[in-house]
Design a protein around this motif. Structure first.
Motif, PDB file in Angstrom:
ATOM      1  N   LYS A 126       0.848  -1.210   0.000  1.00 49.04           N
ATOM      2  CA  LYS A 126       0.000   0.000   0.000  1.00 49.04           C
ATOM      3  C   LYS A 126       0.883   1.260   0.000  1.00 49.04           C
ATOM      4  O   LYS A 126       0.681   2.168  -0.799  1.00 49.04           O
ATOM      5  N   GLN A 127       1.889   1.238   0.870  1.00 53.48           N
ATOM      6  CA  GLN A 127       2.786   2.402   0.998  1.00 53.48           C
ATOM      7  C   GLN A 127       3.572   2.634  -0.309  1.00 53.48           C
ATOM      8  O   GLN A 127       3.623   3.756  -0.820  1.00 53.48           O
ATOM      9  N   ALA A 129       2.961   1.418  -3.394  1.00 54.41           N
ATOM     10  CA  ALA A 129       2.118   1.625  -4.586  1.00 54.41           C
ATOM     11  C   ALA A 129       1.713   3.088  -4.702  1.00 54.41           C
ATOM     12  O   ALA A 129       1.579   3.619  -5.815  1.00 54.41           O
ATOM     13  N   ALA A 130       1.563   3.753  -3.561  1.00 51.33           N
ATOM     14  CA  ALA A 130       1.129   5.156  -3.575  1.00 51.33           C
ATOM     15  C   ALA A 130       2.162   6.049  -4.263  1.00 51.33           C
ATOM     16  O   ALA A 130       1.824   7.115  -4.765  1.00 51.33           O
ATOM     17  N   GLU A 131       3.422   5.605  -4.293  1.00 46.43           N
ATOM     18  CA  GLU A 131       4.450   6.429  -4.938  1.00 46.43           C
ATOM     19  C   GLU A 131       4.936   5.818  -6.260  1.00 46.43           C
ATOM     20  O   GLU A 131       5.923   6.260  -6.825  1.00 46.43           O
ATOM     21  N   ILE A 156      -4.927  -3.910  -3.584  1.00 48.70           N
ATOM     22  CA  ILE A 156      -4.363  -2.837  -2.746  1.00 48.70           C
ATOM     23  C   ILE A 156      -3.577  -1.847  -3.622  1.00 48.70           C
ATOM     24  O   ILE A 156      -3.735  -0.630  -3.510  1.00 48.70           O
ATOM     25  N   ALA A 157      -2.738  -2.390  -4.516  1.00 46.36           N
ATOM     26  CA  ALA A 157      -1.905  -1.512  -5.366  1.00 46.36           C
ATOM     27  C   ALA A 157      -2.774  -0.693  -6.318  1.00 46.36           C
ATOM     28  O   ALA A 157      -2.523   0.502  -6.532  1.00 46.36           O
ATOM     29  N   LYS A 158      -3.809  -1.318  -6.866  1.00 45.07           N
ATOM     30  CA  LYS A 158      -4.689  -0.591  -7.788  1.00 45.07           C
ATOM     31  C   LYS A 158      -5.432   0.531  -7.064  1.00 45.07           C
ATOM     32  O   LYS A 158      -5.611   1.627  -7.603  1.00 45.07           O
ATOM     33  N   ALA A 159      -5.843   0.264  -5.836  1.00 46.04           N
ATOM     34  CA  ALA A 159      -6.569   1.285  -5.068  1.00 46.04           C
ATOM     35  C   ALA A 159      -5.686   2.505  -4.814  1.00 46.04           C
ATOM     36  O   ALA A 159      -6.193   3.619  -4.625  1.00 46.04           O
ATOM     37  N   GLU A 160      -4.360   2.319  -4.844  1.00 44.10           N
ATOM     38  CA  GLU A 160      -3.433   3.448  -4.657  1.00 44.10           C
ATOM     39  C   GLU A 160      -3.094   4.109  -5.990  1.00 44.10           C
ATOM     40  O   GLU A 160      -2.246   4.999  -6.055  1.00 44.10           O
ATOM     41  N   GLY A 161      -3.698   3.635  -7.078  1.00 43.74           N
ATOM     42  CA  GLY A 161      -3.515   4.286  -8.379  1.00 43.74           C
ATOM     43  C   GLY A 161      -2.388   3.715  -9.224  1.00 43.74           C
ATOM     44  O   GLY A 161      -2.053   4.285 -10.270  1.00 43.74           O
TER      45      GLY A 161
END
Ligand code: TA6
Length: 313
Positions: A126-127, A129-131, A156-161
């Motif tokens: 999650k952390q 993927a956000a970057e 999870i990664a997709k939800a962070e874009g």
């Protein structure tokens, strides 16, 4: 934002033994030994960096082998942020027999994951993927991981874009595909499994299979066809890619190098044709040297021009 994060849940030390011959049931002496951090995602990270990409590698590491993996990656300037677990990261052996030109792999099982380790990885993905522009998940699942783990991590990664890549096999692939990763790279056996056990008999069956997977919501499907190249589907179009003919030294890691080429090109906003060309050149270049997951820039430059891509539908 063009960072590529690679996730190697079953990291390894890849040991390559180059031998004059490797007869079964006999003693063989090793002429050359290469020992490097490995496991599919780590290979992707190393080659992506060689291709000029911005990369961060995560995954699970354990014990003194895990320490070796982290130390060697750090020494090589490969940015990494692993989750430490109990137990020992595995060894993956590859015996190259120069007399026959064959390579024989022996892959250990690796660490056993606890529920706490799995939760820590979900937080890490999650952390990161956000970057990241792309998160690439590669390789087998360690023991203790449910076969749905890749599907959960992709969600999870997709939800962070982030765009997600998945390169695995068996149930982990079948279940992972349900989370609609952007990119998958099945071989002919794996695509049969993904299509519910229907074996593609003719080239047109393969085309239909790729189209079916795209209709399910997967953005880019590349079916690898061994030395003869690959068949790719993207944006409702199909492409037949022919790889340059070479004398392979070690094909181990060529699939990972292909993934690295796709990720680097797409993260840089290049076209699908350019991405397929770089991926194929990288996969081919990897096989020209004894180290798994390693390419030489001059080989890439030369091979890029020799890759043939034909839009077929
Ligand atoms: O693709 C080659 C390779 O990456 C080797 O480097 C070795 O570590 C192995 O695959 C691991 O594959 P697995 O599917 O067991 O994760």
């Amino acid at each position: 934002m063009s960072l590529l994060t690679t996730v190697t849940l079953n990291a390894a030390i890849d040991k390559t033994y180059v031998m004059e011959s490797f007869p079964l049931g006999k003693v063989s002496r090793v002429a050359e030994m290469i020992s490097v951090p490995g496991g599919k995602g780590i290979n992707v990270a190393r080659v992506a960096k060689q291709l000029g990409g911005a990369v961060k590698a995560t995954g699970f590491v354990g014990g003194s082998n895990g320490q070796f993996i982290v130390n060697e990656m750090t020494k090589a300037g490969l940015d990494n942020d692993f989750v430490a677990v109990d137990g020992e990261s595995r060894l993956c052996l590859n015996m190259i027999d120069k007399s026959t030109g064959t390579s024989t792999e022996v892959l250990e099982q690796g660490t056993v994951l606890t529920a706490a380790a799995i939760e820590a990885m979900k937080a890490k993905v999650k952390q990161l993927a956000a970057e990241s522009a792309i998160v690439a998940f590669s390789g087998s699942l360690p023991k203790g991981a449910p076969s749905s783990l890749y599907a959960e991590l992709i969600g999870i990664a997709k939800a962070e874009g982030a765009k997600t890549f998945l390169d695995t096999s068996g149930d982990a692939l079948v279940e992972g595909v349900r989370a609609n990763p952007f990119f998958i790279k099945p071989n002919e056996d794996e695509i049969e499994k993904l299509l519910g056990g229907r074996k593609p008999e003719r080239e047109s069956d393969l085309h239909d299979g790729v189209k079916q997977l795209m209709e399910m919501g997967i953005g880019c499907v590349v079916v690898t066809l061994g030395a003869s190249g690959s068949l790719a589907g993207y944006d409702d179009r199909l492409y037949r890619i022919r790889a340059p003919r070479i004398e392979a030294v070690n094909p181990v890691g060529s699939g990972d190098s292909f993934v690295a080429g796709m990720a680097v090109a797409l993260a840089a906003g290049r076209s699908i044709e350019q991405a397929l060309r770089l991926a194929t050149a990288a996969g081919t270049a990897n096989a020209l040297n004894a180290q798994a997951g390693h390419v030489v820039e001059a080989d890439i430059d030369r091979l890029l021009e020799q890759v043939q891509i034909e839009a077929i539908d």
